[in-house]
Design a protein around this motif. Sequence first.
Motif, PDB file in Angstrom:
ATOM      1  N   UNK A   1       0.828  -1.210   0.000  1.00 24.82           N
ATOM      2  CA  UNK A   1       0.000   0.000   0.000  1.00 24.82           C
ATOM      3  C   UNK A   1       0.862   1.259   0.000  1.00 24.82           C
ATOM      4  N   UNK A   2       0.529   2.178  -0.891  1.00 21.34           N
ATOM      5  CA  UNK A   2       1.287   3.422  -0.976  1.00 21.34           C
ATOM      6  C   UNK A   2       0.407   4.652  -0.763  1.00 21.34           C
ATOM      7  N   UNK A   3      -0.623   4.816  -1.576  1.00 17.22           N
ATOM      8  CA  UNK A   3      -1.390   6.058  -1.590  1.00 17.22           C
ATOM      9  C   UNK A   3      -1.957   6.460  -0.241  1.00 17.22           C
ATOM     10  N   UNK A   4      -2.683   5.546   0.413  1.00 20.08           N
ATOM     11  CA  UNK A   4      -3.317   5.878   1.689  1.00 20.08           C
ATOM     12  C   UNK A   4      -2.273   6.177   2.759  1.00 20.08           C
ATOM     13  N   UNK A   5      -1.205   5.372   2.819  1.00 24.14           N
ATOM     14  CA  UNK A   5      -0.191   5.568   3.848  1.00 24.14           C
ATOM     15  C   UNK A   5       0.599   6.852   3.621  1.00 24.14           C
ATOM     16  N   UNK A   6       0.800   7.223   2.358  1.00 25.77           N
ATOM     17  CA  UNK A   6       1.490   8.489   2.075  1.00 25.77           C
ATOM     18  C   UNK A   6       0.647   9.674   2.512  1.00 25.77           C
TER      19      UNK A   6
ATOM     20  N   UNK B   1       6.231   3.487   5.672  1.00 24.21           N
ATOM     21  CA  UNK B   1       6.502   2.048   5.621  1.00 24.21           C
ATOM     22  C   UNK B   1       7.537   1.815   4.525  1.00 24.21           C
ATOM     23  N   UNK B   2       7.887   0.564   4.291  1.00 23.10           N
ATOM     24  CA  UNK B   2       8.862   0.276   3.242  1.00 23.10           C
ATOM     25  C   UNK B   2       8.374   0.788   1.881  1.00 23.10           C
ATOM     26  N   UNK B   3       7.087   0.646   1.617  1.00 22.68           N
ATOM     27  CA  UNK B   3       6.566   1.051   0.314  1.00 22.68           C
ATOM     28  C   UNK B   3       6.699   2.549   0.098  1.00 22.68           C
ATOM     29  N   UNK B   4       6.296   3.349   1.073  1.00 24.77           N
ATOM     30  CA  UNK B   4       6.408   4.795   0.908  1.00 24.77           C
ATOM     31  C   UNK B   4       7.875   5.224   0.845  1.00 24.77           C
ATOM     32  N   UNK B   5       8.743   4.552   1.607  1.00 24.89           N
ATOM     33  CA  UNK B   5      10.165   4.886   1.585  1.00 24.89           C
ATOM     34  C   UNK B   5      10.800   4.537   0.235  1.00 24.89           C
TER      35      UNK B   5
ATOM     36  N   UNK C   1      13.126   6.393  -4.956  1.00 21.58           N
ATOM     37  CA  UNK C   1      13.147   6.430  -6.413  1.00 21.58           C
ATOM     38  C   UNK C   1      12.689   7.780  -6.953  1.00 21.58           C
ATOM     39  N   UNK C   2      11.723   8.387  -6.249  1.00 22.24           N
ATOM     40  CA  UNK C   2      11.135   9.615  -6.773  1.00 22.24           C
ATOM     41  C   UNK C   2      11.957  10.862  -6.535  1.00 22.24           C
ATOM     42  N   UNK C   3      12.685  10.919  -5.398  1.00 14.81           N
ATOM     43  CA  UNK C   3      13.404  12.149  -5.070  1.00 14.81           C
ATOM     44  C   UNK C   3      14.888  12.075  -5.402  1.00 14.81           C
ATOM     45  N   UNK C   4      15.549  11.022  -4.913  1.00 16.27           N
ATOM     46  CA  UNK C   4      16.996  10.931  -5.119  1.00 16.27           C
ATOM     47  C   UNK C   4      17.399   9.843  -6.102  1.00 16.27           C
ATOM     48  N   UNK C   5      16.419   9.040  -6.536  1.00 17.29           N
ATOM     49  CA  UNK C   5      16.669   7.897  -7.417  1.00 17.29           C
ATOM     50  C   UNK C   5      17.802   7.029  -6.864  1.00 17.29           C
ATOM     51  N   UNK C   6      17.733   6.809  -5.544  1.00 17.26           N
ATOM     52  CA  UNK C   6      18.732   5.975  -4.879  1.00 17.26           C
ATOM     53  C   UNK C   6      18.338   4.512  -5.066  1.00 17.26           C
TER      54      UNK C   6
ATOM     55  N   UNK D   1       2.824  -9.343  -5.258  1.00 16.36           N
ATOM     56  CA  UNK D   1       1.755  -8.553  -4.662  1.00 16.36           C
ATOM     57  C   UNK D   1       2.224  -7.772  -3.452  1.00 16.36           C
ATOM     58  N   UNK D   2       3.315  -8.233  -2.836  1.00 12.04           N
ATOM     59  CA  UNK D   2       3.846  -7.524  -1.657  1.00 12.04           C
ATOM     60  C   UNK D   2       4.814  -6.422  -2.050  1.00 12.04           C
ATOM     61  N   UNK D   3       5.173  -6.347  -3.332  1.00 15.38           N
ATOM     62  CA  UNK D   3       6.093  -5.309  -3.779  1.00 15.38           C
ATOM     63  C   UNK D   3       5.322  -4.098  -4.264  1.00 15.38           C
ATOM     64  N   UNK D   4       5.849  -2.904  -4.021  1.00 21.72           N
ATOM     65  CA  UNK D   4       5.173  -1.696  -4.513  1.00 21.72           C
ATOM     66  C   UNK D   4       5.079  -1.708  -6.031  1.00 21.72           C
TER      67      UNK D   4
END
Length: 503
Positions: free
Chosen positions: A186-191, A197-201, A206-211, A349-352
Amino acid sequence: MGAPPLLLAAGVVVALLALIPLGYVVTYTAIIGPVDLWHLVVRPRILELLGNTVSIALACMGACAVLGVGLAALVERTDLPGKRVWHGLLVAPLAIPAFVNGYAWVSLDRSVHGFWGAFLVITLSYYPLVYLPVVASLRGLDPALEESAWSLGHSRWRSFRSVVVPQLRPALLGGVLLVGLHLLAEFGALALLRFPTFTTAIYDQYGSTFNGQAATAMAGVLVLLCLLLLLADLRLRGQRHYSRVGQGAARRAVPARLGRARWPSVGVVGLVVLLALGVPSYSLLHWLWVGTSTEFPLGELSAAAATTVLLAAAGAVVTTMAAVPVVWLAVRHRGRLSTLVERCTYIANALPGIVVGLALVVASLRLVPIVYQTALLLVVAYAILFLPRAVVTVRAGLEQAPLVLDHVAHSLGAGPVETARRVTLPLIAPSLGAGAALVFLAVSTELTATLMLSPIGTHTLATEFWSASSELRYGAAAPYALLLVAISVPATLLLMRQERLQP
């Protein structure tokens, strides 16, 4: 008897397709190297994310199990007033995506955030994934089983606990497994609720630093959590069989009288409906009315709605078709290989969505460049992401389809294909429809993989809603959210109208 070669081949192909994201994570984890990987994983931030992810997953899985079974028992096994209406209202939250629910609560009350905010919103969004299959199982049980327990002097509660609950095991475990897998990704609701969580992190990396290295390391931890969840489900499920010959007594169980608990029970069910359905509905209408950014760009709305419906329908059909050979192997040809094939379909299914998207980008560019940035690749991503929804639902139906009917058909000269077409598939048709409906709902609300893989110029209701809500333009986001709910209603009605999901 061994599995037919074509069936086994089809199941293995589906499993290999589902393992593409895992292969991506493993490959890039190996490239990082053990020393760097250790330094990336053993950090205070990773431990914090691990605690957040595990705590919210366990809490919501437990709450959804209790809520799903309790509400299902009230609706199906008691004289609760207005049961038909309550059933429809309890299923209706499926039409409201978790991130829309989060938007509704956050936009009305900024104090709804963190663990307890996430626990509230996620539980209210996901409990129907447990409630629906449990209701279906309760409707499919022979009431004579409970009546036999009553004749032996058992109370209604003891009979329900000792006779009915064990029969609910496939539906309950399947629903809880879906809740857990969805929570890991889950990403949207938690963000929106500001609960990392791991998904939002991973998305932030990837979105900010593309680390890529840090994100890949976190994705690897998510895979391990998924494997632990699957092993726990496998251990709890065991090797029990739940099918029977015939339909049992062709009647419903005698409802238990609630007595003094009648109106308090109505209050509990009403409170769940109010929180899960009333709050998001009020929030959307509120922002449509008072939002300063509210607008109705009819062209953009209609184009996004049409694209969403087409992609969701294609994803539902492809995913359900892919689930059939996997389930057939797992139920009709039990063994280590068939179990492995089925479990492989749950990993991604457990991966973002962003990790699945990156894996498919790399795989398509290296193996089949022609499918890069096409709708075909996007539909494949949907199938990989949401295959467990179809597998769990179809398996619940096939588990209770009597194997002896297949044997009878074989004894009359029917081959495996004809037996499947004329005997088994008609029996599990409600489960196939329910699985397709669940996938349709999931695809229509998918965000990250759609943003990454959709052809240039393609916009869905979910991506347009996210664009507006992430910029705090609540009024502009409301029309897209309402349309998203509207196109989810038919699939939700299909689930509501199923007399039962299993034969």
